[in-house]
Motif scaffolding. Structure first.
Motif, PDB file in Angstrom:
ATOM      1  N   GLY A  44       2.497   1.075  -2.317  1.00 17.93           N
ATOM      2  CA  GLY A  44       1.438   0.116  -2.636  1.00 17.93           C
ATOM      3  C   GLY A  44       0.671  -0.308  -1.393  1.00 17.93           C
ATOM      4  N   VAL A  45       1.402  -0.509  -0.287  1.00 20.93           N
ATOM      5  CA  VAL A  45       0.741  -0.851   0.983  1.00 20.93           C
ATOM      6  C   VAL A  45      -0.153   0.301   1.425  1.00 20.93           C
ATOM      7  CG1 VAL A  45       1.102  -1.328   3.436  1.00 20.93           C
ATOM      8  CG2 VAL A  45       2.570  -2.431   1.725  1.00 20.93           C
ATOM      9  N   ALA A  46       0.382   1.528   1.322  1.00 19.83           N
ATOM     10  CA  ALA A  46      -0.393   2.709   1.732  1.00 19.83           C
ATOM     11  C   ALA A  46      -1.636   2.886   0.864  1.00 19.83           C
ATOM     12  CB  ALA A  46       0.486   3.956   1.648  1.00 19.83           C
ATOM     13  N   TYR A  47      -1.504   2.594  -0.421  1.00 18.35           N
ATOM     14  CA  TYR A  47      -2.642   2.716  -1.341  1.00 18.35           C
ATOM     15  C   TYR A  47      -3.727   1.700  -0.984  1.00 18.35           C
ATOM     16  CZ  TYR A  47      -5.183   3.175  -5.786  1.00 18.35           C
ATOM     17  OH  TYR A  47      -6.150   3.383  -6.747  1.00 18.35           O
ATOM     18  N   TYR A  48      -3.300   0.484  -0.646  1.00 19.19           N
ATOM     19  CA  TYR A  48      -4.267  -0.538  -0.224  1.00 19.19           C
ATOM     20  C   TYR A  48      -5.023  -0.058   1.019  1.00 19.19           C
ATOM     21  CZ  TYR A  48      -6.205  -4.813   1.748  1.00 19.19           C
ATOM     22  OH  TYR A  48      -7.060  -5.740   2.296  1.00 19.19           O
ATOM     23  N   ASN A  49      -4.286   0.462   1.983  1.00 15.93           N
ATOM     24  CA  ASN A  49      -4.918   0.934   3.213  1.00 15.93           C
ATOM     25  C   ASN A  49      -5.940   2.036   2.929  1.00 15.93           C
ATOM     26  OD1 ASN A  49      -3.538  -0.803   4.927  1.00 15.93           O
ATOM     27  ND2 ASN A  49      -1.864   0.645   5.298  1.00 15.93           N
ATOM     28  N   LYS A  50      -5.575   2.933   2.018  1.00 15.55           N
ATOM     29  CA  LYS A  50      -6.470   4.040   1.676  1.00 15.55           C
ATOM     30  C   LYS A  50      -7.717   3.541   0.955  1.00 15.55           C
ATOM     31  CE  LYS A  50      -6.603   8.454  -0.796  1.00 15.55           C
ATOM     32  NZ  LYS A  50      -5.826   9.415  -1.635  1.00 15.55           N
ATOM     33  N   GLN A  51      -7.530   2.625  -0.003  1.00  9.75           N
ATOM     34  CA  GLN A  51      -8.643   2.121  -0.799  1.00  9.75           C
ATOM     35  C   GLN A  51      -9.600   1.255   0.023  1.00  9.75           C
ATOM     36  OE1 GLN A  51      -7.936   4.388  -3.501  1.00  9.75           O
ATOM     37  NE2 GLN A  51      -9.127   2.765  -4.475  1.00  9.75           N
TER      38      GLN A  51
ATOM     39  N   ALA B 189       3.176  -4.911  -6.002  1.00  8.30           N
ATOM     40  CA  ALA B 189       3.584  -5.934  -5.030  1.00  8.30           C
ATOM     41  C   ALA B 189       3.190  -5.537  -3.616  1.00  8.30           C
ATOM     42  CB  ALA B 189       5.094  -6.154  -5.115  1.00  8.30           C
ATOM     43  N   GLY B 190       3.311  -4.256  -3.293  1.00 12.62           N
ATOM     44  CA  GLY B 190       2.925  -3.791  -1.966  1.00 12.62           C
ATOM     45  C   GLY B 190       1.433  -3.948  -1.734  1.00 12.62           C
ATOM     46  N   TYR B 191       0.663  -3.615  -2.754  1.00 12.57           N
ATOM     47  CA  TYR B 191      -0.797  -3.773  -2.671  1.00 12.57           C
ATOM     48  C   TYR B 191      -1.146  -5.250  -2.502  1.00 12.57           C
ATOM     49  CZ  TYR B 191      -5.739  -2.919  -3.839  1.00 12.57           C
ATOM     50  OH  TYR B 191      -7.116  -2.817  -3.804  1.00 12.57           O
TER      51      TYR B 191
END
Length: 359
Positions: free
Chosen positions: A185-192, A151-153
């Motif tokens: 999930g938000v942090a993972y999106y930012n990293k990816q 959901a965060g992503y």
């Protein structure tokens, strides 16, 4: 084992001569004949009530499904405040229930005491586990950090402002586990994607953020959501039961500028009036877990081993996109499925410290 609790009225058709702080205890028998009609399947809600469009309502559906499938007699106690838990639990014991399901972390103490004093009754508790296993208590846990990660992503990918927000009801593990997963999930999106989407309302490292202080006050939820919106968030993730509905009201009032992601159940089904602003929901399979726990008692297959709902066993999941299905890019849908695969396979590790662990 991390402990997970939650809200007094006892409702049904044949009213029992037991008083409680809320409504009177009562029973609802099966509509037709059944060899199991003497079996009493009982439930105590937390203070959110059975019509919260979320946590309690989904758990209650599990009780209803078990009653219908097995021809049982239903007894339920709807708590109006935290003070009602011991009274309602005592009323369920007095009603001679065969199994009592406690809905939430805040019922932990009342459940443990009742279970230890009544070895002949089976218990199940949603979102909690005894500090030490109790022979007649079945803990029902859910690793919603996994689906909240998705959901965060999703929120980060769908945000146009580059800011998303979350707020909780009360700072307890069953709430913060959603917020932790969402943050990761938000942090993972930012990293990816080499982006810098900002999360408002929760700092996982500090375990500090925005809360209403209860699960009932919609006005507080609306104020918290508006606070996040004023700071620029265009996607809201309320983790606050009925209080969180205020967040959906704030999103709907934005006339398309702000959307949301719901929790516990598919919001387009439980709170259909807000479906137009719900991108998705983090589902928590409490209905299936509760039904299975009750059925295990009826079938003499009860055990006290903790159930943990995961992405792998379907105990938690990201709900369909409903009205947003055409707005969520195909590439993003593929990425979300890959994230699910990677979490199940261990390629992605969720860091939240409040994830339930097998007892």
């Amino acid at each position: 084992m991390k402990k997970f609790v939650r809200g007094t009225a006892i409702v049904g058709v044949l009213t029992l001569a037991v008083a409680a702080c809320g409504s009177k205890p009562a029973e609802s028998g099966p509509s037709g004949g059944s060899d199991n009609k003497a079996f009493k399947a009982c439930m105590v809600s937390d203070s959110g009530g059975f019509d919260d469009k979320s946590f309690n309502q989904t758990s209650y559906k599990g009780l209803q499904d078990a009653v219908k499938a097995k021809g049982l007699t239903e007894v339920k106690a709807e708590s109006k405040s935290d003070n009602d838990y011991p009274t309602n639990m005592t009323a369920m014991v007095a009603a001679k229930c065969n199994v009592i399901v406690a809905v939430g972390f805040k019922l932990e103490d009342a459940t443990d005491k009742a279970a230890n004093a009544n070895a002949g009754i089976k218990f199940a508790i949603v979102d909690s586990a005894p500090a030490k296993p109790i022979a007649n208590v079945k803990p029902l846990g859910f690793n919603t950090a996994q689906s909240s990660f998705q959901a965060g992503y999703l929120a980060a990918a769908m945000s146009k402002s580059g800011k998303v927000g979350t707020f909780g009801g009360v700072k307890i593990p069953p709430v913060t586990i959603f917020m932790d997963g969402f943050a990761e999930g938000v942090a993972y999106y930012n990293k990816q994607k080499s982006k810098n989407v900002t999360l408002l309302g929760w700092d996982e490292a500090k375990q500090d953020g925005l809360f209403t202080g209860d699960f009932e006050d919609k006005a507080k939820g609306q104020n918290n959501a508006q606070n996040l919106i004023t700071q620029g968030a265009d996607i809201i993730f309320p983790v606050a039961g009925p209080s969180g509905l205020g967040g959906l009201q704030a999103a709907k009032a934005s006339n398309g500028k702000v959307n949301a992601i719901w929790v516990d159940t598919d919001g387009c089904e439980s709170a259909a009036e807000y479906c137009s602003v719900l991108i998705s929901s983090v589902k928590k399979g409490m209905d299936v877990a509760v039904q299975d726990a009750i059925t295990s008692v009826v079938d003499n297959k009860f055990d006290n081993k903790q159930f943990i709902g995961t992405l792998e066993n379907g105990g938690t999941a990201l709900a369909p996109f409903h009205e947003f299905d055409s707005k969520v890019p195909a590439e993003l849908k593929t990425e979300l499925e890959q994230i699910k695969t990677d979490i199940i396979g261990g390629k992605i590790t969720i860091e939240s410290k409040v994830q339930p662990k097998a007892s």
